[in-house]
Design a protein around this motif. Structure first.
Motif, PDB file in Angstrom:
ATOM      1  N   GLU A   1      -4.372  10.433   4.133  1.00  0.00           N
ATOM      2  CA  GLU A   1      -3.388   9.350   4.143  1.00  0.00           C
ATOM      3  C   GLU A   1      -1.943   9.850   4.121  1.00  0.00           C
ATOM      4  O   GLU A   1      -1.077   9.248   4.750  1.00  0.00           O
ATOM      5  CB  GLU A   1      -3.589   8.431   2.926  1.00  0.00           C
TER       6      GLU A   1
ATOM      7  N   GLN B   1      -0.478   1.371   7.957  1.00  0.00           N
ATOM      8  CA  GLN B   1      -0.182   1.860   6.616  1.00  0.00           C
ATOM      9  C   GLN B   1       1.276   2.295   6.539  1.00  0.00           C
ATOM     10  O   GLN B   1       1.811   2.867   7.488  1.00  0.00           O
ATOM     11  CB  GLN B   1      -1.100   3.040   6.280  1.00  0.00           C
TER      12      GLN B   1
ATOM     13  N   GLU C   1      -5.609  -4.165   7.158  1.00  0.00           N
ATOM     14  CA  GLU C   1      -6.926  -3.834   7.695  1.00  0.00           C
ATOM     15  C   GLU C   1      -7.776  -5.097   7.657  1.00  0.00           C
ATOM     16  O   GLU C   1      -7.673  -5.880   6.713  1.00  0.00           O
ATOM     17  CB  GLU C   1      -7.555  -2.731   6.834  1.00  0.00           C
TER      18      GLU C   1
ATOM     19  N   SER D   1       0.897   2.415  -1.410  1.00  0.00           N
ATOM     20  CA  SER D   1       0.480   2.324  -0.010  1.00  0.00           C
ATOM     21  C   SER D   1       0.355   0.856   0.373  1.00  0.00           C
ATOM     22  O   SER D   1      -0.413   0.116  -0.233  1.00  0.00           O
ATOM     23  CB  SER D   1      -0.866   3.029   0.172  1.00  0.00           C
TER      24      SER D   1
ATOM     25  N   ARG E   1      -3.469  -8.023   4.532  1.00  0.00           N
ATOM     26  CA  ARG E   1      -2.416  -7.132   4.057  1.00  0.00           C
ATOM     27  C   ARG E   1      -2.573  -6.949   2.557  1.00  0.00           C
ATOM     28  O   ARG E   1      -2.800  -7.909   1.828  1.00  0.00           O
ATOM     29  CB  ARG E   1      -1.035  -7.722   4.349  1.00  0.00           C
TER      30      ARG E   1
ATOM     31  N   GLU F   1      -0.903  -1.617   3.250  1.00  0.00           N
ATOM     32  CA  GLU F   1      -1.861  -1.482   4.337  1.00  0.00           C
ATOM     33  C   GLU F   1      -2.219  -2.828   4.938  1.00  0.00           C
ATOM     34  O   GLU F   1      -2.082  -3.866   4.297  1.00  0.00           O
ATOM     35  CB  GLU F   1      -3.131  -0.788   3.828  1.00  0.00           C
TER      36      GLU F   1
END
Length: 146
Positions: free
Chosen positions: A56, A115, A26, A22, A30, A24
């Motif tokens: 997810e 994501q 946030e 995954s 990164r 992502e």
């Protein structure tokens, strides 16, 4: 560090010996990690992992075996907690129907939380591709099993 932050992750392999990763973004950071996340109060590890895979990946999984639990102190990158992560080998009970990317951080759209998913051959996994120390340790352990 003020409290413990318990997290649970799944190592999902496909028939080509690739593991699901995954990517992502946030809090302006990164990072690549294995699917999973934080436990909710009153939730067990396996129930939390199943919930995270549904949230997810829209994917129902079964836990096959325990793989690794954090055995060193790790401070969270996002708050003042000590992270304890538990990793399980999982298998999919439903078909994987994700928009699989081939390049890291190839997000669809824009926003604060993004994501994307990739299949990465076990032989191509590198600790350099992961941000967090526990994920790096899991990559080392996976490589040792090859």
């Amino acid at each position: 560090m003020e409290y413990f932050n318990v997290r649970v992750y799944g190592l999902l392999l496909n028939d080509d010996d690739e593991v699901l990763i995954s990517d992502e973004q946030e809090y302006g950071i990164r990072f690549s990690k294995f699917p999973g996340g934080g436990l909710e109060l009153g939730e067990g590890l396996i129930d939390g992992l199943k919930r995270e895979f549904m949230e997810e990946c829209n994917l129902e999984v079964e836990v096959v075996s325990h793989f690794y639990t954090t055995d060193f102190a790790v401070k969270s990158a996002f708050n003042n907690s000590q992270v304890i992560s538990v990793y399980y080998m999982v298998k999919s009970l439903t078909p994987v129907n994700l928009n699989i990317k081939t390049v890291a951080f190839d997000f669809d759209g824009e926003g604060e939380v993004l994501q994307a998913f990739r299949w990465v051959p076990l032989t191509a996994l590198s600790t350099a591709d992961f941000e967090f120390p526990t994920d790096k340790r899991v990559v080392e352990l996976l490589q040792n099993e090859l």
